[in-house]
Write a protein that holds these residues in place. Structure first.
Motif, PDB file in Angstrom:
ATOM      1  N   ARG A 152       0.659  -0.937   0.055  1.00 17.70           N
ATOM      2  CA  ARG A 152      -0.113  -0.508  -0.260  1.00 17.70           C
ATOM      3  C   ARG A 152       0.396   0.899   0.058  1.00 17.70           C
ATOM      4  O   ARG A 152       0.837   2.580  -0.808  1.00 17.70           O
ATOM      5  N   GLN A 154       3.669   0.818  -1.485  1.00 17.65           N
ATOM      6  CA  GLN A 154       5.057   1.787  -2.069  1.00 17.65           C
ATOM      7  C   GLN A 154       3.942   2.257  -3.260  1.00 17.65           C
ATOM      8  O   GLN A 154       4.241   2.733  -4.227  1.00 17.65           O
ATOM      9  N   LEU A 155       2.455   1.709  -3.059  1.00 18.12           N
ATOM     10  CA  LEU A 155       1.378   2.584  -4.503  1.00 18.12           C
ATOM     11  C   LEU A 155       1.281   3.772  -4.426  1.00 18.12           C
ATOM     12  O   LEU A 155       1.194   4.601  -5.245  1.00 18.12           O
ATOM     13  N   GLN A 156       1.189   4.348  -2.555  1.00 12.62           N
ATOM     14  CA  GLN A 156       1.250   5.788  -2.793  1.00 12.62           C
ATOM     15  C   GLN A 156       2.182   6.406  -2.571  1.00 12.62           C
ATOM     16  O   GLN A 156       2.267   8.036  -3.500  1.00 12.62           O
ATOM     17  N   GLU A 158       4.268   5.936  -5.814  1.00  6.45           N
ATOM     18  CA  GLU A 158       4.091   5.611  -6.593  1.00  6.45           C
ATOM     19  C   GLU A 158       3.536   7.161  -7.356  1.00  6.45           C
ATOM     20  O   GLU A 158       3.699   7.478  -7.842  1.00  6.45           O
ATOM     21  N   ASN A 159       2.564   7.319  -6.552  1.00  7.66           N
ATOM     22  CA  ASN A 159       1.186   8.128  -6.436  1.00  7.66           C
ATOM     23  C   ASN A 159       2.166   9.637  -6.160  1.00  7.66           C
ATOM     24  O   ASN A 159       1.355  11.219  -7.465  1.00  7.66           O
ATOM     25  N   ASP A 160       2.572   9.891  -5.482  1.00 12.28           N
ATOM     26  CA  ASP A 160       3.103  11.076  -4.750  1.00 12.28           C
ATOM     27  C   ASP A 160       4.730  10.846  -4.896  1.00 12.28           C
ATOM     28  O   ASP A 160       4.671   9.871  -3.690  1.00 12.28           O
ATOM     29  N   SER A 161       6.000  10.917  -5.532  1.00 10.35           N
ATOM     30  CA  SER A 161       6.958  11.021  -4.936  1.00 10.35           C
ATOM     31  C   SER A 161       7.784  11.448  -3.317  1.00 10.35           C
ATOM     32  O   SER A 161       8.718  11.217  -2.777  1.00 10.35           O
ATOM     33  N   ALA A 163       5.246  11.872  -0.787  1.00  9.49           N
ATOM     34  CA  ALA A 163       4.796  11.663   0.515  1.00  9.49           C
ATOM     35  C   ALA A 163       5.114  11.201   1.581  1.00  9.49           C
ATOM     36  O   ALA A 163       5.931  10.943   1.834  1.00  9.49           O
TER      37      ALA A 163
END
Length: 248
Positions: A152, A154-156, A158-161, A163
């Motif tokens: 989860r 890692q997905l975040q 990918e969407n926001d470097s 984060a």
């Protein structure tokens, strides 16, 4: 038969009924105008009559005697009113340095790496501890949760470097005001505050109106008296149109 001696004439009352009511009312409020009205004097001249009565030597002595009977002297009543007038909520507040936790933002990649370290640690622990079947099942369940958490995160990422993840930071000292309940209780016992109660959101304090206390103390000191004859207890008659309008 000897003639009966005449009965001794009853002593005339020292005060009129209205004067007696004035004395009783003044002992409650400390306000000569209000006391004069409650005693039945004309509202139009209550201020003048009340001021005169409160400075009359005999009436003042009766007031002091009644206050003494209430276990409070005129001096103590004045002192209490002065204390009430000077009271404020700040008097019951105590400033303290309190340690409070903080929150900081951690880069999400750093958080992922921390979880990976935790997974590796738990794997090594399970091997060395020789976990039994039930313990091993629980261990594997927790490890799966950690690995899914990483997916989860890692997905975040990918969407926001950029984060981040919120974690506990170092504690800091801050100043906080706290009610001094002991001092409040002592003030309540001494009659300096009107009420002290405890509700859902903590203590509730109700102070007496300072301006009213100042006014009562000033009246007890005779600070509002401008006529020296009244201050000396001299009888003063209110005259309208050349004839007495109101007398005590």
């Amino acid at each position: 038969m000897p003639q009966d001696l005449p009965e001794e004439e009853a002593e005339a009352p020292k005060f009129t009924a209205r004067q007696q009511r004035f004395i009783a009312a003044f002992c409650v409020s400390g306000n000569c105008t209000k006391a004069a009205k409650e005693a039945g004097y004309s509202e139009e001249y209550a201020y003048s009559i009340g001021s005169r009565l409160s400075k009359n030597v005999e009436i003042r002595a009766a007031i002091d005697e009644r206050l003494a009977a209430y276990s409070i002297s005129a001096a103590l009543a004045t002192k209490l009113n002065s204390e009430i007038a000077q009271s404020c909520v700040n008097e019951f507040l105590k400033i303290e340095n309190v340690e409070e936790s903080t929150k900081i933002q951690q880069p999400l990649q750093d958080y992922i790496e921390e979880i990976l370290v935790e997974i590796a640690f738990e794997e090594e622990y399970a091997k060395r501890a020789n976990l039994q079947e039930e313990e091993l099942d629980e261990h594997k369940f927790k490890q799966r949760k950690r690995r899914r958490a990483i997916i989860r995160l890692q997905l975040q990422l990918e969407n926001d470097s950029l984060a981040t993840h919120t974690i506990a930071g170092p504690p800091v000292l801050v100043k906080r005001a706290r009610l001094d309940l002991v001092k409040l209780a002592e003030a309540r016992e001494g009659g300096r505050i009107k009420s002290l109660s405890f509700g859902e959101f903590g203590p509730k304090v109700e102070l007496y109106a300072a301006d009213a206390a100042i006014d009562r103390a000033a009246r007890m000191h005779g600070l509002y008296e401008k006529d020296n004859r009244q201050a000396a207890g001299t009888e003063v008659e209110i005259v309208i149109g050349g004839s007495p309008k109101e007398t005590a």
